[in-house]
Write a protein that holds these residues in place. Structure first.
Motif, short mmCIF file in Angstrom:
data_model
loop_
_atom_site.label_atom_id
_atom_site.label_comp_id
_atom_site.label_asym_id
_atom_site.label_seq_id
_atom_site.Cartn_x
_atom_site.Cartn_y
_atom_site.Cartn_z
N PHE A 196 6.69 63.93 15.66
CA PHE A 196 6.19 62.59 15.96
C PHE A 196 5.00 62.29 15.06
CE2 PHE A 196 7.94 64.05 20.12
CZ PHE A 196 9.03 63.18 20.15
N ALA A 197 5.04 61.14 14.42
CA ALA A 197 4.02 60.83 13.42
C ALA A 197 3.56 59.38 13.58
CB ALA A 197 4.56 61.06 12.02
N ASN A 198 2.25 59.21 13.68
CA ASN A 198 1.66 57.88 13.81
C ASN A 198 1.33 57.32 12.44
OD1 ASN A 198 1.64 57.89 16.57
ND2 ASN A 198 -0.51 58.47 16.76
N ALA A 199 1.77 56.11 12.17
CA ALA A 199 1.30 55.40 10.98
C ALA A 199 0.08 54.59 11.41
CB ALA A 199 2.37 54.50 10.41
N GLU A 200 -1.02 54.74 10.68
CA GLU A 200 -2.29 54.21 11.18
C GLU A 200 -2.48 52.71 10.92
OE1 GLU A 200 -5.60 56.67 10.16
OE2 GLU A 200 -7.08 55.13 10.64
N PHE A 201 -2.20 52.30 9.68
CA PHE A 201 -2.61 50.95 9.30
C PHE A 201 -1.48 49.93 9.44
CE2 PHE A 201 -5.45 53.63 6.52
CZ PHE A 201 -6.59 53.41 7.27
N PRO A 202 -1.72 48.85 10.18
CA PRO A 202 -0.72 47.78 10.26
C PRO A 202 -0.55 47.10 8.89
CG PRO A 202 -2.37 47.58 12.01
CD PRO A 202 -2.89 48.60 11.04
N ILE A 203 0.69 46.76 8.57
CA ILE A 203 0.98 46.06 7.31
C ILE A 203 2.00 44.96 7.58
CG2 ILE A 203 0.45 47.96 5.71
CD1 ILE A 203 3.46 48.64 5.69
N PRO A 204 2.12 44.00 6.64
CA PRO A 204 3.13 42.96 6.84
C PRO A 204 4.52 43.60 6.91
CG PRO A 204 1.65 42.35 5.05
CD PRO A 204 1.34 43.78 5.41
N GLN A 205 5.37 43.04 7.73
CA GLN A 205 6.76 43.51 7.82
C GLN A 205 7.68 42.39 7.38
OE1 GLN A 205 7.51 46.48 8.17
NE2 GLN A 205 5.70 47.39 9.11
N ILE A 206 8.27 42.43 6.23
CA ILE A 206 8.32 43.50 5.24
C ILE A 206 7.12 43.37 4.29
CG2 ILE A 206 9.78 44.34 3.33
CD1 ILE A 206 12.16 43.06 4.87
N ASN A 207 6.67 44.45 3.70
CA ASN A 207 5.45 44.43 2.89
C ASN A 207 5.78 44.12 1.43
OD1 ASN A 207 2.68 44.67 2.45
ND2 ASN A 207 2.81 46.86 2.05
N ASP A 208 6.25 42.88 1.20
CA ASP A 208 6.71 42.52 -0.16
C ASP A 208 5.91 41.35 -0.71
OD1 ASP A 208 7.56 40.55 1.54
OD2 ASP A 208 9.69 40.71 1.03
N GLY A 209 4.72 41.11 -0.15
CA GLY A 209 3.91 40.00 -0.63
C GLY A 209 3.81 38.88 0.40
#
Ligand code: CUK
Ligand code: CUA
Ligand code: CA
Length: 636
Positions: A196-209
């Motif tokens: 189990f692995a936590n990704a910490e930082f929220p990013i745009p979904q999808i992160n394409d600009g």
């Protein structure tokens, strides 16, 4: 402040470390000032309920003497932080036994240079840096099985697996759709099926600009990786962010801390809410949703993504104060403990209430059975298997020992003191870890505290200081500091495993999958690695096969043409334990380890004409200096 004065005199009476107290207070004040501007620190007085016990004399070595030639009782696996590696220590001696390169490039072993390591690094071989935080050993029925160690790379969003029989990294996976894998824990029961692995930082979904200026549209995910294939099994979108995580002893629940429920993009924004939360994942429900195809995929990734945001059947959000950090499961399987960081408390969540929470029979906060006040800056908690918890207090530079059952009674209104002892550590501790504490076998013998600062504890070595890992004897009623160990940047976490739970090989097996692809290449070339010394030309590609037997290489010279891409394959035929050779081609930036019965290979371009010596760079024999040969590069 009366309690403070008591501490003062208490510590002064300890002749062995007359300056500690001053140093500690200086640091505490600095650290407090650092966050006080944001108005965060409360409960100062209550945090000092107990007189602080000063560190024991360093000369009190009872129980840690491991004489020359004697072996330690425990393996310790230390993360190497932003050095990107894993270190193996013996405990209680704290002797460093080995370094295992993972996300870094390692000159000695050729990790990141040899073809075998570059295959394992895959696409990410282009990165030469990493940030390793959380090492955890695979489990069967809640006990360490000694098969694998898993570790995260926050810097490049990867998870790596180390095979503990050879103590080498054998798989690395880059996690799609997310950034910065931080918290990492393993399923304990029935066995480690998932990492189990936590990704910490929220990013745009999808992160394409898209959505770059709209942080409200950023999301991060909780990730489950299949421990055998190392493929991402599924991802869960969450609200807020994700910090640390741990799993339960039933196999159903995993809990993660979130310090950024605000989804802030600045420090100040992350501290707005008085409470953030612990998000609990129902693994069984998530598996069901994935099996029922209730998921989407994002971009190029084929990984099933399910929605675990608030209101989802797959998760529950339990409010806890404020910017919590560590999340630790007690070894009796009863509690998840979230460490308050900006709150002087830990929140104790009863795991046996979670089924009711998911059935909506109770409210999220009804799962909290204690919230003891421990001191300033609680970061991580570990356990002795006797009902006590040990929490690091970053700002106070202490470890607080407290009794979980008493904390629960106190929460119910009884007048009972749950604090057992506070011990000064030096200085500013992050993780701490007691022997076998993440398993049913928690034995309450040793506690390692990973202190972030060493200050004046060691001889000065310039502006960059080592950290200080301290060993504490917790077998008795009182914690006793028994050892200081300076470490290089930056172990975040460690795990202590009983020596008999790990069974490393002494020499390689010829059929090891670690170099199977190189063996297959030799087979295609019609080369028998165990005997042939041959040069195979394949257009501008040249493959040089040679054996090594101390103190000679099977080839003492070979010829190539300028501009050739040369692959040197060395097979160490020695069968004697500890008889490692190396291969280094001078002025070509390549070297690598070739241990007994191992095949290793490296590829480089012979771009300059002339004579280039190669030599063995692991000391192997009285004639080790003479273990060399020449590459003759004919001008183009
Ligand atoms: S984190 Cu570093 S001290 Cu990455 Cu486990 Cu808490
Ligand atoms: Cu072979 Cu040194
Ligand atoms: Ca927050």
């Amino acid at each position: 402040m009366k309690e403070e004065d008591n501490n003062e005199s208490n510590n002064k009476s300890n002749n062995n470390e007359p300056q500690n107290n001053t140093r500690r207070h200086f640091l505490r004040n600095t650290a407090v000032t650092g966050v006080a501007g944001a108005g965060l620190v409360s409960g100062f007085g209550a945090a000092s309920l107990l007189n602080s016990h000063s560190a024991q004399a360093a000369s009190d070595k009872k129980g840690i003497e491991v004489a020359p030639g004697e072996l330690d009782e425990y393996y310790g696996f230390w993360s190497g932080g932003h050095s990107g590696e894993v270190r193996v220590l013996g405990v209680p001696s704290m002797r460093e036994l080995m370094r295992i390169p993972v996300f870094n490039v390692d000159s000695a072993t050729g990790w990141g240079i040899s073809n075998e390591s570059r295959r394992i690094l895959g696409e990410s071989a282009k990165f030469q840096a990493g940030d390793a935080h959380h090492p955890h050993v695979s489990m069967t029925d809640g006990r360490y099985d000694g098969k694998y160690l898993f570790i995260n790379d926050k810097a490049n969003t990867r998870v790596a697996r180390i095979r503990l029989d050879i103590m080498k990294t054998d798989k690395i996976t880059t996690i799609p759709n997310v950034q910065a894998i931080h918290g990492l824990r393993l399923q304990k029961v029935p066995h480690t099926k998932y990492v189990f692995a936590n990704a910490e930082f929220p990013i745009p979904q999808i992160n394409d600009g898209r959505d770059m200026e709209k942080p409200e549209n950023y999301y991060t995910m909780f990730n489950a990786i299949d421990a055998e294939t190392m493929e991402v099994a599924w991802q869960v979108i969450v609200d807020g962010n994700l910090d640390n995580t741990d799993a339960d002893y039933t196999g159903r629940f995993v809990a993660s801390t979130c310090y950024n429920s605000e989804k802030g993009v600045t420090l100040v924004e992350t501290m707005r809410n008085e409470r953030d939360w612990v998000v609990v994942f129902d693994v069984a429900a998530i598996e069901k949703a994935v099996a029922a195809k209730k998921f989407k995929t994002l971009g190029d990734s084929k990984v099933p993504v399910v929605d675990g945001r608030k209101g989802s059947e797959l998760t529950r959000y339990i409010p806890v104060p404020k910017n919590p950090h560590g999340l630790n499961t007690s070894p009796d399987g009863k509690y998840f403990i979230a460490n308050g960081k900006l709150s002087p408390t830990c929140s104790v969540i009863a795991i046996d209430k979670l089924a009711d929470l998911f059935a909506d029979k109770i409210k999220p906060r009804d799962t909290i059975v204690a919230e003891p006040e421990l001191g300033l800056g609680p970061l991580h908690t570990t356990f002795d298997g006797r009902g006590n918890a040990y929490t690091t207090l970053f700002i106070d530079s202490q470890v607080a020992k407290w009794n979980i059952a008493d904390a629960i009674r106190h929460y119910q209104g009884e007048e009972v003191n749950y604090l057992r002892q506070k011990l000064d550590v030096h200085y500013q501790p992050g993780h701490n870890h007691a022997s076998l504490t993440e398993s049913r076998d928690a034995d309450g013998k040793w506690l390692v505290v990973l202190s972030k600062f060493s200050k004046d504890r060691f001889l000065p070595v310039g502006p960059l200081h080592p950290e200080n890992d301290q060993l504490i004897d917790i077998s008795g009623k009182e914690m006793k500091l028994v050892h200081d160990g300076p470490t290089y940047a930056e172990p975040h976490d460690c795990i202590l495993v009983r020596a008999d739970q790990i069974n490393p090989l002494k020499i390689w097996k010829r059929d090891d999958p670690f170099f199977a692809e190189t063996v297959a290449m030799a087979k295609e070339d019609g080369v028998t690695l165990e005997g042939d010394n041959k040069v195979i030309r394949d257009g501008k590609k040249v493959r040089v096969y040679m054996t090594s037997v101390a103190p000679t290489f099977g080839l003492t010279e070979f010829k190539v043409k300028q501009g050739d891409e040369v692959t040197v394959v060395v097979t160490n035929l020695d069968q004697i334990e500890d008889l490692t050779h190396g291969f280094c081609m001078i002025n070509h930036g390549v070297q690598m380890e070739v241990s007994p019965q191992q095949t290793a290979s490296v590829t480089f371009v012979a771009d300059k004409p002339g004579v280039y010596w190669y030599y063995c760079n692991w000391f192997c024999h009285a004639m080790h200096m003479e273990m060399f040969g020449r590459m003759l590069v004919e001008p183009a």
